[in-house]
Scaffold this active site. Structure first.
Site, short mmCIF file in Angstrom:
data_model
loop_
_atom_site.label_atom_id
_atom_site.label_comp_id
_atom_site.label_asym_id
_atom_site.label_seq_id
_atom_site.Cartn_x
_atom_site.Cartn_y
_atom_site.Cartn_z
N ASP A 83 -20.50 5.31 -51.13
CA ASP A 83 -21.46 6.41 -51.29
C ASP A 83 -21.61 6.78 -52.75
O ASP A 83 -20.63 6.83 -53.50
CB ASP A 83 -20.92 7.66 -50.56
CG ASP A 83 -21.84 8.15 -49.45
OD1 ASP A 83 -23.01 7.73 -49.40
OD2 ASP A 83 -21.37 8.97 -48.63
N LYS A 112 -24.71 3.46 -51.22
CA LYS A 112 -25.58 4.28 -50.37
C LYS A 112 -25.97 5.55 -51.13
O LYS A 112 -25.14 6.15 -51.80
CB LYS A 112 -24.89 4.66 -49.06
CG LYS A 112 -25.78 5.52 -48.14
CD LYS A 112 -25.25 5.65 -46.74
CE LYS A 112 -24.15 6.66 -46.57
NZ LYS A 112 -24.55 8.02 -47.00
N GLU A 181 -28.76 10.48 -39.93
CA GLU A 181 -27.70 11.39 -39.54
C GLU A 181 -28.24 12.63 -38.82
O GLU A 181 -29.15 13.30 -39.30
CB GLU A 181 -26.91 11.82 -40.78
CG GLU A 181 -25.80 12.82 -40.46
CD GLU A 181 -24.80 13.02 -41.59
OE1 GLU A 181 -24.81 12.26 -42.57
OE2 GLU A 181 -23.99 13.96 -41.46
N1 LIG Z 1 -15.35 14.75 -40.65
C1 LIG Z 1 -16.64 14.60 -40.93
N2 LIG Z 1 -17.43 13.97 -40.04
C2 LIG Z 1 -18.75 13.82 -40.27
O1 LIG Z 1 -19.44 13.21 -39.44
C3 LIG Z 1 -19.30 14.33 -41.48
C4 LIG Z 1 -18.41 14.95 -42.40
N3 LIG Z 1 -17.11 15.08 -42.09
N4 LIG Z 1 -18.86 15.40 -43.60
C5 LIG Z 1 -20.18 15.04 -44.03
C6 LIG Z 1 -21.13 15.10 -42.90
C7 LIG Z 1 -21.32 16.51 -42.38
N5 LIG Z 1 -21.56 16.29 -40.97
C8 LIG Z 1 -21.59 17.32 -40.03
C9 LIG Z 1 -20.60 18.26 -40.02
C10 LIG Z 1 -20.58 19.29 -39.11
C11 LIG Z 1 -21.58 19.39 -38.17
C12 LIG Z 1 -21.44 20.53 -37.20
O2 LIG Z 1 -20.34 20.93 -36.89
N6 LIG Z 1 -22.48 21.11 -36.72
C13 LIG Z 1 -22.31 22.25 -35.83
C14 LIG Z 1 -22.72 23.55 -36.48
C15 LIG Z 1 -21.92 23.86 -37.71
C16 LIG Z 1 -22.33 25.19 -38.31
O3 LIG Z 1 -22.28 26.18 -37.62
O4 LIG Z 1 -22.71 25.19 -39.50
C17 LIG Z 1 -23.12 22.08 -34.58
O5 LIG Z 1 -22.65 22.51 -33.53
O6 LIG Z 1 -24.24 21.52 -34.65
C18 LIG Z 1 -22.58 18.43 -38.16
C19 LIG Z 1 -22.59 17.39 -39.08
C20 LIG Z 1 -21.48 14.90 -40.66
N7 LIG Z 1 -20.66 14.34 -41.74
C1 LIG Z 2 -21.53 10.66 -42.46
C2 LIG Z 2 -21.65 9.38 -43.23
C3 LIG Z 2 -22.90 8.65 -42.95
C4 LIG Z 2 -21.48 9.65 -44.70
O1 LIG Z 2 -22.39 9.64 -45.49
C5 LIG Z 2 -20.12 9.93 -45.18
O2 LIG Z 2 -19.16 9.75 -44.41
O3 LIG Z 2 -19.99 10.30 -46.34
MG LIG Z 3 -21.91 10.62 -47.31
#
Ligand SMILES: Nc1nc(=O)c2c([nH]1)NC[C@@H]1CN(c3ccc(C(=O)N[C@@H](CCC(=O)O)C(=O)O)cc3)CN21
Ligand SMILES: CC(C)C(=O)C(=O)O
Ligand SMILES: [Mg+2]
EC number: 2.1.2.11
Length: 284
Positions: A83, A112, A181
């Site tokens: 990344d 990426k 994503e």
């Molecule tokens: N451990 C981890 N896994 C991931 O897939 C990931 C990361 N970190 N860090 C970078 C991004 C951030 N991502 C994420 C992280 C959290 C939510 C999530 O928990 N969404 C909640 C709401 C969170 C809120 O209230 O702000 C949901 O229920 O949709 C979604 C995508 C995906 N990516």
């Molecule tokens: C969530 C994935 C696609 C990413 O960019 C990361 O792990 O940093």
């Molecule tokens: Mg990333």
């Protein structure tokens, strides 16, 4: 040259699902490669899962270079993808090129970047130079502050337009694949049908060309995994039990056991040598 190349990934579209997993260190990358996963990915998510940050905004090029080097040492077959962290490619095409080169020299096969339409020039330049590029649209975590957290994308026609625009710009600029994503699955399906390059989904449903997950989410060693991640193992529980056993055994005098240490069999021999050693110390 590793077995899995950007060209092979491109050719997998419509034929075979592409698998991708993050890895941030040598032992993890060894296992990911051994498992037959196509792309081993040093994600900037390492800021959160490895360094304990609340988002990915403070990840540096230095961190990405060090972790990419460790992962690259381990991987023989899979494509190694790194990344570009926040701040390493937005200011100018020149800076983006310079930083992409650093990741390639650390052992990555490709880089990426988040976004697509906004970075068409950079992507085109990198590809022409010989650096394969993967794009990333839908939820782009480097826009965390503006988005006000992580949420699903593609509910409005404006968001759908933006996601499609990114994917098409990336295709045009020569990117070999695009991460989609956390979009509604229908949006990911639409993009997958509209572009000739593979789409790799995370939290975007099954109608894409491949899937990516974060190492710590898949293995159950992170507390704040997103709701779309599947926990294939609960290593957190296994690790905790092992650490508790170690703690208990040392306190109880059970570890180290007889098989974990070495002693003089002839205690007279040891007493003589220890006496000599003491005498030599006193002479000085
Ligand atoms: N451990 C981890 N896994 C991931 O897939 C990931 C990361 N970190 N860090 C970078 C991004 C951030 N991502 C994420 C992280 C959290 C939510 C999530 O928990 N969404 C909640 C709401 C969170 C809120 O209230 O702000 C949901 O229920 O949709 C979604 C995508 C995906 N990516
Ligand atoms: C969530 C994935 C696609 C990413 O960019 C990361 O792990 O940093
Ligand atoms: Mg990333």
């Amino acid at each position: 040259m590793r077995e899995v190349t950007p060209k092979k990934i491109r050719e997998m579209k419509g034929r075979e699902k592409i698998t991708m997993i993050t890895a941030y260190d040598y032992p993890s990358a060894l296992l990911a490669d051994k498992a037959g996963i196509d792309i081993v990915f040093v994600g900037d998510s390492l800021g959160m899962v490895v360094y304990g940050e609340p988002n990915t905004l403070n990840v540096s090029m230095e961190q990405m270079v060090f972790h990419t080097r460790a992962v690259a040492k381990a991987v023989k077959r899979a494509l190694v993808l790194a990344d570009m962290p926040f701040g390493s490619y937005e200011v100018s095409v020149e800076e983006g090129v310079k930083n992409a080169i650093r990741l390639i020299q650390a052992g990555a096969d490709a880089v990426k970047i988040e976004g697509g339409a906004d970075h068409e020039k950079l992507v085109r330049k990198l590809v022409r130079m010989g650096i394969p590029v993967m794009g990333h649209t839908g939820l782009t975590p480097q826009r965390y502050l503006r988005l006000g957290g992580y949420r699903i994308m593609g509910e409005t026609e404006e968001e759908i337009e933006e996601i499609l625009k990114d994917a098409k710009a990336l295709e045009r600029a020569g990117a070999f694949a695009v991460v989609i994503e956390f979009t509604l699955a229908d949006v990911a399906k639409l993009v997958t049908e509209e572009v000739s390059i593979p789409t790799i989904g995370i939290g975007s449903g099954p109608w894409v060309d491949g899937q990516v997950l974060v190492w710590h989410d898949l293995l159950g060693i992170y507390e704040n995994s997103p709701p779309f991640a599947k926990r294939y193992a609960n290593l957190g529980e296994i690790i905790l039990k092992a650490l508790q056993s170690y703690n208990r055994e040392v306190k109880a005098g059970e570890f180290p056991g007889r098989e974990h240490y070495w002693e003089f069999l002839d205690k007279d021999d040891f007493r003589r040598k220890a006496q000599k050693a003491r005498e030599r110390l006193e002479e000085k």
